[in-house]
Design an enzyme around this catalytic site. Structure first.
Site, short mmCIF file in Angstrom:
data_model
loop_
_atom_site.label_atom_id
_atom_site.label_comp_id
_atom_site.label_asym_id
_atom_site.label_seq_id
_atom_site.Cartn_x
_atom_site.Cartn_y
_atom_site.Cartn_z
N ASP A 1 0.80 -1.22 0.00
CA ASP A 1 0.00 0.00 0.00
C ASP A 1 0.84 1.27 0.00
O ASP A 1 2.05 1.23 0.19
CB ASP A 1 -0.96 -0.01 1.20
CG ASP A 1 -0.31 -0.52 2.49
OD1 ASP A 1 0.93 -0.51 2.59
OD2 ASP A 1 -1.05 -0.93 3.39
N ASN B 1 -7.67 -3.18 14.15
CA ASN B 1 -9.04 -3.51 13.75
C ASN B 1 -9.07 -4.70 12.79
O ASN B 1 -10.09 -5.00 12.19
CB ASN B 1 -9.71 -2.28 13.10
CG ASN B 1 -8.97 -1.81 11.86
OD1 ASN B 1 -8.02 -2.43 11.42
ND2 ASN B 1 -9.41 -0.69 11.30
N HIS C 1 -7.20 -4.94 10.01
CA HIS C 1 -6.91 -4.66 8.60
C HIS C 1 -5.62 -5.34 8.16
O HIS C 1 -4.71 -5.56 8.94
CB HIS C 1 -6.93 -3.16 8.29
CG HIS C 1 -5.78 -2.36 8.80
ND1 HIS C 1 -5.91 -1.06 9.26
CD2 HIS C 1 -4.46 -2.64 8.91
CE1 HIS C 1 -4.73 -0.62 9.62
NE2 HIS C 1 -3.83 -1.55 9.43
N GLU D 1 -9.69 -2.20 5.20
CA GLU D 1 -10.32 -1.91 6.48
C GLU D 1 -11.59 -2.77 6.65
O GLU D 1 -12.12 -3.28 5.68
CB GLU D 1 -10.73 -0.43 6.53
CG GLU D 1 -9.57 0.55 6.33
CD GLU D 1 -8.70 0.69 7.57
OE1 GLU D 1 -8.86 -0.10 8.53
OE2 GLU D 1 -7.83 1.58 7.57
C1 F6R Z 1 1.51 -1.58 6.14
C2 F6R Z 1 0.22 -2.23 6.24
C3 F6R Z 1 -0.57 -2.29 7.51
C4 F6R Z 1 0.26 -2.66 8.74
C5 F6R Z 1 -0.59 -2.63 10.01
C6 F6R Z 1 0.21 -2.89 11.25
O1 F6R Z 1 2.03 -1.64 4.82
O2 F6R Z 1 -0.21 -2.71 5.26
O3 F6R Z 1 -1.60 -3.22 7.35
O4 F6R Z 1 0.82 -3.92 8.57
O5 F6R Z 1 -1.22 -1.38 10.12
O6 F6R Z 1 1.10 -1.82 11.48
P1 F6R Z 1 2.22 -1.88 12.60
O7 F6R Z 1 3.21 -2.90 12.15
O8 F6R Z 1 2.83 -0.50 12.61
O9 F6R Z 1 1.55 -2.25 13.86
#
Ligand code: F6R
Length: 245
Positions: free
Chosen positions: A70, A139, A141, A146
């Site tokens: 992303d 959440n 994701h 989401e």
């Molecule tokens: C990042 C992504 C997100 C993260 C998720 C966890 O490219 O796709 O889904 O993997 O938000 O983020 P952290 O590792 O910062 O807890």
């Protein structure tokens, strides 16, 4: 059915090391493999480990192709908050990867539909993702998919929930600077990866790990779909693993 392989690591660092082992296996068998990458706090020790292993010649990125999950809409590659910048600083600047072998959405692209279509096409031309790294949001994701009423299939633009914007606020000067939307690969894109490695670290991830992997599969918890993937390895540190108790 719960048939995912779950590995408990002692520390965040060890989780990164074990994830790197999974990637090394795939990269060792296929020099031009396609690897899917994530940003965030979770993969940092994983990237350190990959850099170290290339230095030690345990693996090579010279023919590897990478696909990122992303990117924020509206941030340029040089913006320190962009995922492109994160990838350059934490991995790409330190390995032998070729520029043309890096795929990450351009956050400034105006024509998002074409961008998304081309993204999917490129993954297909490269023969699909051999191994995908994932983190998990509080959440549930994955990428920026989401919670929703359905699973989005392919690469698309997504509005970020307030919860996600809040969670990511810590990286921005002011809450208003957090982008309102992002480009993300779809759940279908992720599910098409031949192998998936999810890392989850910290006690704050325990609850969502339980919901995603010990409960029903639902688009309200996007990561729960991984229960249907035939080749997932989940690497938790001790705190995140507590979710299974
Ligand atoms: C990042 C992504 C997100 C993260 C998720 C966890 O490219 O796709 O889904 O993997 O938000 O983020 P952290 O590792 O910062 O807890």
């Amino acid at each position: 059915m719960f048939h995912m392989k779950v590995i408990k690591a002692k520390t965040h660092k060890e989780a990164g090391y074990l994830a790197a082992d999974e990637f090394e296996k795939v990269m060792g068998k296929k020099a031009d493999c396609v690897i899917g990458l994530a940003t965030g706090s979770t993969p940092l020790p994983f990237y350190d480990e990959l850099i170290q292993r290339e230095k030690n010649r345990a693996l090579s990125f010279s023919s590897v192709r990478t696909v990122n999950l992303d990117e924020y809409v509206g941030l340029e590659a040089e913006d320190p908050q962009s995922y492109r910048y994160y990838m350059q600083k934490n991995l790409f600047d330190h390995i032998s990867i070729k520029k043309e072998n890096i795929l990450i959405p351009n956050g400034l692209e105006k024509d998002k539909e074409t961008l998304c279509r081309k993204y999917e096409n490129q993954i297909e031309v490269w023969g699909g993702i051999d191994i995908q790294l994932l983190g998990i949001g509080h959440n549930g994701h994955i990428g920026f998919n989401e919670p929703d009423d359905f699973f989005a299939v392919s690469t698309h633009e997504v509005k970020l929930t307030e919860k996600t914007r809040k969670a990511n606020q810590r990286f921005f000067k002011s809450p208003n600077d957090v982008p309102k939307s992002a480009i993300t690969v779809g759940i279908g894109t992720i599910m098409s990866a031949k192998k998936i490695v999810m890392m989850a670290v910290g006690g704050d991830k325990a609850e969502i790990i339980k919901k995603a992997f010990c409960g029903p599969v639902t688009p309200k918890i996007p990561a729960s779909i991984l229960q249907f993937h035939p080749n997932v390895t989940l690497i938790c540190d001790e705190a995140a693993y507590m979710g299974f108790y």
